[in-house]
Design an enzyme around this catalytic site. Structure first.
Site, PDB file in Angstrom:
ATOM      1  N   HIS A 101      -3.622 -15.293  -3.092  1.00  0.00           N
ATOM      2  CA  HIS A 101      -3.522 -13.836  -3.108  1.00  0.00           C
ATOM      3  C   HIS A 101      -4.839 -13.136  -2.813  1.00  0.00           C
ATOM      4  O   HIS A 101      -4.968 -11.945  -3.025  1.00  0.00           O
ATOM      5  CB  HIS A 101      -2.897 -13.349  -4.416  1.00  0.00           C
ATOM      6  CG  HIS A 101      -1.628 -14.098  -4.739  1.00  0.00           C
ATOM      7  ND1 HIS A 101      -0.524 -14.042  -3.914  1.00  0.00           N
ATOM      8  CD2 HIS A 101      -1.321 -14.969  -5.724  1.00  0.00           C
ATOM      9  CE1 HIS A 101       0.424 -14.823  -4.398  1.00  0.00           C
ATOM     10  NE2 HIS A 101      -0.034 -15.408  -5.491  1.00  0.00           N
ATOM     11  N   ARG A 117      -4.842   3.151  -3.180  1.00  0.00           N
ATOM     12  CA  ARG A 117      -6.298   3.217  -3.006  1.00  0.00           C
ATOM     13  C   ARG A 117      -6.636   2.968  -1.541  1.00  0.00           C
ATOM     14  O   ARG A 117      -5.780   2.565  -0.755  1.00  0.00           O
ATOM     15  CB  ARG A 117      -6.956   2.118  -3.844  1.00  0.00           C
ATOM     16  CG  ARG A 117      -6.457   0.734  -3.434  1.00  0.00           C
ATOM     17  CD  ARG A 117      -7.272  -0.422  -3.962  1.00  0.00           C
ATOM     18  NE  ARG A 117      -6.891  -1.659  -3.300  1.00  0.00           N
ATOM     19  CZ  ARG A 117      -5.888  -2.447  -3.644  1.00  0.00           C
ATOM     20  NH1 ARG A 117      -5.121  -2.132  -4.678  1.00  0.00           N
ATOM     21  NH2 ARG A 117      -5.619  -3.544  -2.974  1.00  0.00           N
ATOM     22  N   GLU A 147      13.237 -11.623  -8.847  1.00  0.00           N
ATOM     23  CA  GLU A 147      13.621 -11.302  -7.471  1.00  0.00           C
ATOM     24  C   GLU A 147      14.095 -12.564  -6.773  1.00  0.00           C
ATOM     25  O   GLU A 147      13.675 -13.667  -7.125  1.00  0.00           O
ATOM     26  CB  GLU A 147      12.400 -10.801  -6.667  1.00  0.00           C
ATOM     27  CG  GLU A 147      12.063  -9.354  -6.836  1.00  0.00           C
ATOM     28  CD  GLU A 147      10.866  -8.949  -5.971  1.00  0.00           C
ATOM     29  OE1 GLU A 147      10.414  -9.741  -5.130  1.00  0.00           O
ATOM     30  OE2 GLU A 147      10.395  -7.818  -6.162  1.00  0.00           O
ATOM     31  N   LYS A 171       5.828  -2.092 -11.396  1.00  0.00           N
ATOM     32  CA  LYS A 171       6.473  -2.626 -10.193  1.00  0.00           C
ATOM     33  C   LYS A 171       7.991  -2.467 -10.212  1.00  0.00           C
ATOM     34  O   LYS A 171       8.600  -2.270  -9.156  1.00  0.00           O
ATOM     35  CB  LYS A 171       6.086  -4.097 -10.001  1.00  0.00           C
ATOM     36  CG  LYS A 171       4.580  -4.333  -9.907  1.00  0.00           C
ATOM     37  CD  LYS A 171       3.921  -3.490  -8.838  1.00  0.00           C
ATOM     38  CE  LYS A 171       2.396  -3.464  -8.974  1.00  0.00           C
ATOM     39  NZ  LYS A 171       1.765  -2.483  -8.065  1.00  0.00           N
TER      40      LYS A 171
HETATM   41  C1  MV4 Z   1       7.220 -12.491  -3.040  1.00  0.00           C
HETATM   42  C2  MV4 Z   1       7.229 -13.618  -2.207  1.00  0.00           C
HETATM   43  C3  MV4 Z   1       8.453 -14.142  -1.861  1.00  0.00           C
HETATM   44  N1  MV4 Z   1       9.582 -13.579  -2.309  1.00  0.00           N
HETATM   45  N2  MV4 Z   1       8.385 -11.961  -3.447  1.00  0.00           N
HETATM   46  C4  MV4 Z   1       2.527 -12.383  -3.808  1.00  0.00           C
HETATM   47  C5  MV4 Z   1       1.681 -11.305  -4.357  1.00  0.00           C
HETATM   48  C6  MV4 Z   1       2.604 -10.289  -4.899  1.00  0.00           C
HETATM   49  N3  MV4 Z   1       2.150  -9.004  -4.522  1.00  0.00           N
HETATM   50  C7  MV4 Z   1       3.927 -10.607  -4.332  1.00  0.00           C
HETATM   51  N4  MV4 Z   1       3.825 -11.860  -3.645  1.00  0.00           N
HETATM   52  C8  MV4 Z   1       4.903 -12.455  -3.111  1.00  0.00           C
HETATM   53  N5  MV4 Z   1       6.092 -11.932  -3.464  1.00  0.00           N
HETATM   54  C9  MV4 Z   1       9.529 -12.508  -3.090  1.00  0.00           C
HETATM   55  N6  MV4 Z   1      10.672 -11.981  -3.544  1.00  0.00           N
HETATM   56  C10 MV4 Z   1       6.015 -14.143  -1.803  1.00  0.00           C
HETATM   57  C11 MV4 Z   1       4.844 -13.574  -2.257  1.00  0.00           C
HETATM   58  C12 MV4 Z   1       3.648 -14.182  -1.783  1.00  0.00           C
HETATM   59  C13 MV4 Z   1       2.736 -13.489  -0.992  1.00  0.00           C
HETATM   60  C14 MV4 Z   1       2.902 -12.154  -0.662  1.00  0.00           C
HETATM   61  C15 MV4 Z   1       1.984 -11.498   0.115  1.00  0.00           C
HETATM   62  C16 MV4 Z   1       0.863 -12.181   0.582  1.00  0.00           C
HETATM   63  C17 MV4 Z   1       0.670 -13.469   0.255  1.00  0.00           C
HETATM   64  C18 MV4 Z   1       1.603 -14.159  -0.543  1.00  0.00           C
HETATM   65  C19 MV4 Z   1       1.393 -15.484  -0.852  1.00  0.00           C
HETATM   66  C20 MV4 Z   1       2.292 -16.148  -1.629  1.00  0.00           C
HETATM   67  C21 MV4 Z   1       3.424 -15.499  -2.107  1.00  0.00           C
END
Ligand code: MV4
Length: 504
Positions: A239, A296, A204, A120
């Site tokens: 998630h 994918r 982040e 990542k």
């Molecule tokens: C984040 C975020 C807020 N700020 N990054 C969750 C899964 C992972 N792929 C990254 N995710 C997140 N990253 C920053 N800098 C909030 C999430 C996140 C989220 C992202 C997508 C879909 C659902 C989520 C649920 C909670 C937090």
């Protein structure tokens, strides 16, 4: 690039996605090879295939994750290609490489693209250098707590610690004050180590309440890369997405053009070929930031298929055999609204515990504008070994409002007995005023305690229903004894459903 015809495909997967891939193969006159574990002998993906091979015991590690076994079956059966579906080996760069090294076509991206996007921090750096906006953060894994502290000092709290090898939320920690940083870092590192065998963590800036909007892209071997619009995936729990739709209510034509062009840049940055998805977080100002790339075909791909009329599996197979993309960006037409509910065997009222067991009765929803992708039939087993998703119910209509009505109707029609399902939860979301208004973020399910509102029938209600059913059944039997035409069987199922059912 030489065109290399694909006549026979091994599908290295199970369940609905294996069936879905086989359907397109059949339409294209491509023969199919299924692989199955001991638990899956009579599952639909085996019955849909032209040939099927047992690859081991139920646990995935001993069956669906066995690279050599699967490649061996492909060679023995004379398959030209392997389609990995999603999950299992689909984002395993070593598998993609082993498939091509064995002289087979991998129906997916080059192993180099999988590897580049799998790390990542590497992915963030790669796309940022290509001009893609990323959330402020480090582009190298943290070497020390001091490094994390320095970032927080310049960017302020809250911050989010993420696993470099991660994705999907494992090993993530929100940190809102300096005194939590050290402990959070250590626990994120240890969780990352046990989940991915890789303890590296980066930091982040934390976006408080973002939406998750992702773009479908297609790329061929000649450098043509297009996007097929977005999917709104904010309705998720821990998630795990529950509902996805396209278009997103927050994406207008101009934002779609900008984000789509950005998604194409991100895909180009890693030399992407085949179907892939660029995930973005979108804040309340509609600023968007690259999150990660999924290399994918995704679970939620059907909503894009319904809105664009493009069969993504067919596109994947064409690209894999070396053909040029059959359309340009300008030729992509978006039509109407599509929404998907993931119907899962789970006990929403009991902390969403998977609900395992046999599906004793199943009557799917059909009718206008409904598509259902399912890999288990009535009589089939939801086991502890695999994902408890039973079905993907997808509705299309000209407008969002009509698509929601259609989904509501379909969820009411759907009958499943034997395991508990999240159908009542899906209905509660679809009917929620804020959902209907398009007013939701990734925190929707966390903040709305819908599980508590899904009250199963009380004992009194169940008794009342059972009594009236028994009465009606007696009446029905009397009438049928008089007419002696229709078997009484037709009514007993109806009775038990009404007694046991969770219908709202
Ligand atoms: C984040 C975020 C807020 N700020 N990054 C969750 C899964 C992972 N792929 C990254 N995710 C997140 N990253 C920053 N800098 C909030 C999430 C996140 C989220 C992202 C997508 C879909 C659902 C989520 C649920 C909670 C937090």
């Amino acid at each position: 690039m030489n065109v290399r015809p694909i006549r026979k495909v091994l599908i290295a997967n199970r369940g609905e996605i294996a069936v879905r891939i086989m359907r397109t193969c059949r339409e294209k006159g491509i023969r199919t090879v299924a692989v199955y574990s001991d638990a899956d002998r009579s599952m639909p993906h085996v019955l849909h295939a032209d040939e099927a091979y047992n690859i081991g015991p139920p646990p995935s590690r001993q069956s669906y994750l066995r690279m050599d076994t699967i490649i061996g079956v492909a060679q023995r059966s004379g398959a030209d290609a392997i389609h990995p579906g999603y999950g299992f080996l689909s984002e395993n760069a070593a598998f993609a490489r082993a498939v091509t090294d064995a002289g087979l076509v991998f129906v997916g991206p080059p192993d180099t693209a999988i590897r580049a996007m799998g790390d990542k921090t590497e992915a963030r750096k790669l796309v940022r250098l290509a001009g893609v906006p990323t959330v402020p953060g480090t582009e190298e894994p943290l070497e020390s707590e001091e490094e994390a502290r320095a970032f927080c000092q310049s960017h302020g709290f809250p911050v989010l610690l993420k696993a470099a090898a991660g994705g999907g939320g494992k090993g993530m920690r929100v940190v809102s004050a300096a005194d939590q940083l050290g402990p959070a870092l250590r626990s994120a590192q240890s969780e990352a180590l046990s989940a991915f065998g890789d303890s590296r963590v980066y930091v982040e800036k934390y976006l408080a309440s973002p939406r998750h909007v992702e773009f479908q892209i297609l790329a061929d071997n000649e450098g043509n890369t297009i996007h097929l619009g977005e999917r709104e995936c904010s309705i998720q729990r821990r998630h795990q997405k529950v509902i996805e739709e396209t278009p997103s209510v927050i994406v207008n034509e101009e934002l779609r053009r900008t984000m789509g062009a950005t998604a194409v840049m991100a895909a180009r940055a890693c030399g992407y070929v085949n179907a892939g998805t660029i995930e973005f977080l979108v804040d309340d100002q509609r600023n968007f930031y690259f999150l990660e790339m999924n290399t994918r075909l995704q679970v939620e791909h059907p909503v894009t298929e319904l809105r664009t009329g493009i069969d993504l599996v067919a596109a994947q197979l064409r690209i894999a055999s070396g053909e040029t993309l059959p359309l340009t960006q300008e030729q992509v037409e978006f039509r109407g609204h599509a929404i998907e509910c993931r119907i899962c065997a789970e006990d929403v009222g009991n902390n969403y515990m998977p609900s395992t067991g046999r599906i004793t009765h199943l009557r799917p929803a059909v009718g206008p504008g409904i598509r259902e992708d399912r890999g288990v039939e009535e009589g089939g087993e939801i086991s502890v070994y695999y994902d408890p998703m039973i079905s993907k119910l997808v509705a299309w209509a000209p407008t969002r409002r009509e698509a929601l009505s259609r989904m509501d109707r379909a969820l009411q029609e759907y009958e499943i007995l034997g395991v508990k399902t999240n159908i009542p939860l899906c209905l509660a979301i679809i009917r929620h005023s804020e959902f209907q208004a398009g007013n939701f973020t990734t925190h929707f399910l966390r903040d709305n305690h819908l599980a508590g509102t899904l009250r199963p029938l009380s004992d009194t209600e169940r008794k009342a229903v059972a009594l009236s059913c028994a009465f009606l059944e007696e009446e029905a039997e009397r009438i049928m004894a008089l007419t002696a035409e229709v078997p009484t069987d037709g009514f007993s199922g109806w009775k038990s459903k009404r007694i046991l059912g969770m219908r709202q």
